[in-house]
Design a protein around this motif. Structure first.
Motif, PDB file in Angstrom:
ATOM      1  N   ASP A 179       4.342   4.914  -2.914  1.00  0.00           N
ATOM      2  CA  ASP A 179       3.558   6.141  -2.981  1.00  0.00           C
ATOM      3  C   ASP A 179       2.441   5.942  -3.994  1.00  0.00           C
ATOM      4  OD1 ASP A 179       3.079   8.848  -2.285  1.00  0.00           O
ATOM      5  OD2 ASP A 179       3.955   9.454  -4.206  1.00  0.00           O
TER       6      ASP A 179
ATOM      7  N   ARG B 107      -0.767   8.096  -5.904  1.00  0.00           N
ATOM      8  CA  ARG B 107      -1.509   9.338  -6.151  1.00  0.00           C
ATOM      9  C   ARG B 107      -2.735   8.950  -6.961  1.00  0.00           C
ATOM     10  NH1 ARG B 107       0.096  14.042  -3.682  1.00  0.00           N
ATOM     11  NH2 ARG B 107      -0.506  15.296  -5.482  1.00  0.00           N
TER      12      ARG B 107
ATOM     13  N   LYS C 257     -10.904   5.640 -12.807  1.00  0.00           N
ATOM     14  CA  LYS C 257      -9.864   6.114 -11.897  1.00  0.00           C
ATOM     15  C   LYS C 257      -8.500   5.983 -12.559  1.00  0.00           C
ATOM     16  CE  LYS C 257     -11.841   3.572  -8.871  1.00  0.00           C
ATOM     17  NZ  LYS C 257     -12.056   2.605  -7.783  1.00  0.00           N
TER      18      LYS C 257
ATOM     19  N   MET D  23      -4.434   6.022 -11.361  1.00  0.00           N
ATOM     20  CA  MET D  23      -3.540   6.002 -10.207  1.00  0.00           C
ATOM     21  C   MET D  23      -2.089   5.950 -10.647  1.00  0.00           C
ATOM     22  SD  MET D  23      -5.664   3.400  -7.803  1.00  0.00           S
ATOM     23  CE  MET D  23      -6.819   2.828  -9.021  1.00  0.00           C
TER      24      MET D  23
ATOM     25  N   LEU E 270       1.544   4.905  -9.201  1.00  0.00           N
ATOM     26  CA  LEU E 270       2.232   4.211  -8.110  1.00  0.00           C
ATOM     27  C   LEU E 270       3.742   4.400  -8.274  1.00  0.00           C
ATOM     28  CD1 LEU E 270       0.448   0.709  -8.390  1.00  0.00           C
ATOM     29  CD2 LEU E 270      -0.441   2.778  -7.331  1.00  0.00           C
TER      30      LEU E 270
ATOM     31  N   VAL F 241       3.408  -7.949  -8.962  1.00  0.00           N
ATOM     32  CA  VAL F 241       3.005  -7.158  -7.798  1.00  0.00           C
ATOM     33  C   VAL F 241       1.860  -6.215  -8.175  1.00  0.00           C
ATOM     34  CG1 VAL F 241       3.770  -5.324  -6.229  1.00  0.00           C
ATOM     35  CG2 VAL F 241       5.237  -7.295  -6.637  1.00  0.00           C
TER      36      VAL F 241
ATOM     37  N   GLU G 141      -1.453  -8.091  -8.983  1.00  0.00           N
ATOM     38  CA  GLU G 141      -2.103  -8.565  -7.751  1.00  0.00           C
ATOM     39  C   GLU G 141      -2.739  -7.415  -6.986  1.00  0.00           C
ATOM     40  OE1 GLU G 141       0.832 -12.269  -6.637  1.00  0.00           O
ATOM     41  OE2 GLU G 141       0.129 -10.968  -5.029  1.00  0.00           O
ATOM     42  N   ALA G 142      -2.014  -6.290  -6.893  1.00  0.00           N
ATOM     43  CA  ALA G 142      -2.561  -5.125  -6.174  1.00  0.00           C
ATOM     44  C   ALA G 142      -3.844  -4.637  -6.838  1.00  0.00           C
ATOM     45  CB  ALA G 142      -1.518  -4.012  -6.122  1.00  0.00           C
TER      46      ALA G 142
ATOM     47  N   LYS H  97      -6.648  -7.212  -6.085  1.00  0.00           N
ATOM     48  CA  LYS H  97      -7.068  -7.325  -4.685  1.00  0.00           C
ATOM     49  C   LYS H  97      -7.597  -6.038  -4.094  1.00  0.00           C
ATOM     50  CE  LYS H  97      -4.006 -11.058  -3.229  1.00  0.00           C
ATOM     51  NZ  LYS H  97      -2.870 -11.360  -2.345  1.00  0.00           N
ATOM     52  N   LEU H  98      -7.059  -4.911  -4.526  1.00  0.00           N
ATOM     53  CA  LEU H  98      -7.407  -3.671  -3.831  1.00  0.00           C
ATOM     54  C   LEU H  98      -7.821  -2.531  -4.754  1.00  0.00           C
ATOM     55  CD1 LEU H  98      -7.254  -2.473  -0.841  1.00  0.00           C
ATOM     56  CD2 LEU H  98      -5.210  -1.324  -1.656  1.00  0.00           C
ATOM     57  N   LEU H  99      -7.129  -2.362  -5.859  1.00  0.00           N
ATOM     58  CA  LEU H  99      -7.317  -1.127  -6.627  1.00  0.00           C
ATOM     59  C   LEU H  99      -8.540  -1.150  -7.538  1.00  0.00           C
ATOM     60  CD1 LEU H  99      -3.586  -0.393  -7.553  1.00  0.00           C
ATOM     61  CD2 LEU H  99      -4.871   0.412  -5.593  1.00  0.00           C
TER      62      LEU H  99
END
Lengths: 84, 84
Positions: free
Chosen positions: A36, A38, B41, B43, B45, B57, B60-61, B64-66
Motif C-alpha cells: 500500500d 499513500r 514528496k 510517501m 509504504l 527493497v 531500490e524502489a 527506480k520509481l519513487l
C-alpha cells in the motif's frame, strides 16, 4: 532561522489514486512486498523568528494555504534554531 | 506489516518554482516570517516482510520509481513492525 518540516497527508478515509498507481507500478516492477502506498506532501520552511509565536504562524499557514483541511491532515516539526 | 516513510526532496542546487510560489503567497497573506519554502514528496509504504531485506527493497524502489535521482534526493525511515 528556524527550520520547520510540514507533512501534509490525505485523510485515512480519502481514496488515493496516485498512491494506488504507484503501488501497481511497484508490483509490476517485482516489489510485491510493498502493498500500500499513500502519497502526501513534505515541505521545509525557513522561519525567521519575530514577535509572533512560531507554532501559531506555522499552524495558521498550514490551515490557510499549505493543506486542504477538507481532505488533508497536517503535522509539523519545529527544529532547533540554526545560526546562519 | 512494516511502515516505511519516504521523503523525496529536490536537490539543494535545483530551483523550486513551486516552493517560490507558495513562499510568495505566504508573504502576501502576512506571514512575513516564512522566508523560504522547499516542496517535496512524502510517501507512506506498507511493506510485508518477505525473504528480501526491507531496506534493500525500499532503496531500490526509491531509486527506480519513487524519485528522480537526477534532480531529487530521498531518505527513508523504517518503522517497527505493526501487527494487524
Amino acid at each position: 532561522m528556524v527550520k520547520v518540516k510540514v507533512f501534509v497527508t490525505l485523510k485515512e478515509s480519502v481514496l488515493d489514486p496516485q498512491g494506488k498507481a504507484v503501488s501497481n507500478a511497484l508490483q509490476s516492477l517485482g516489489y510485491d512486498e510493498i502493498h500500500d502506498v499513500r502519497i502526501g506532501k513534505y515541505m521545509e520552511l525557513s522561519v525567521e523568528p519575530s514577535g509572533r509565536d512560531i507554532e501559531t504562524v506555522v499552524r495558521e499557514a498550514c490551515e490557510k494555504l499549505l493543506s486542504n483541511p477538507v481532505i488533508e491532515d497536517f503535522r509539523y516539526e519545529i527544529e532547533e534554531a540554526v545560526i546562519r
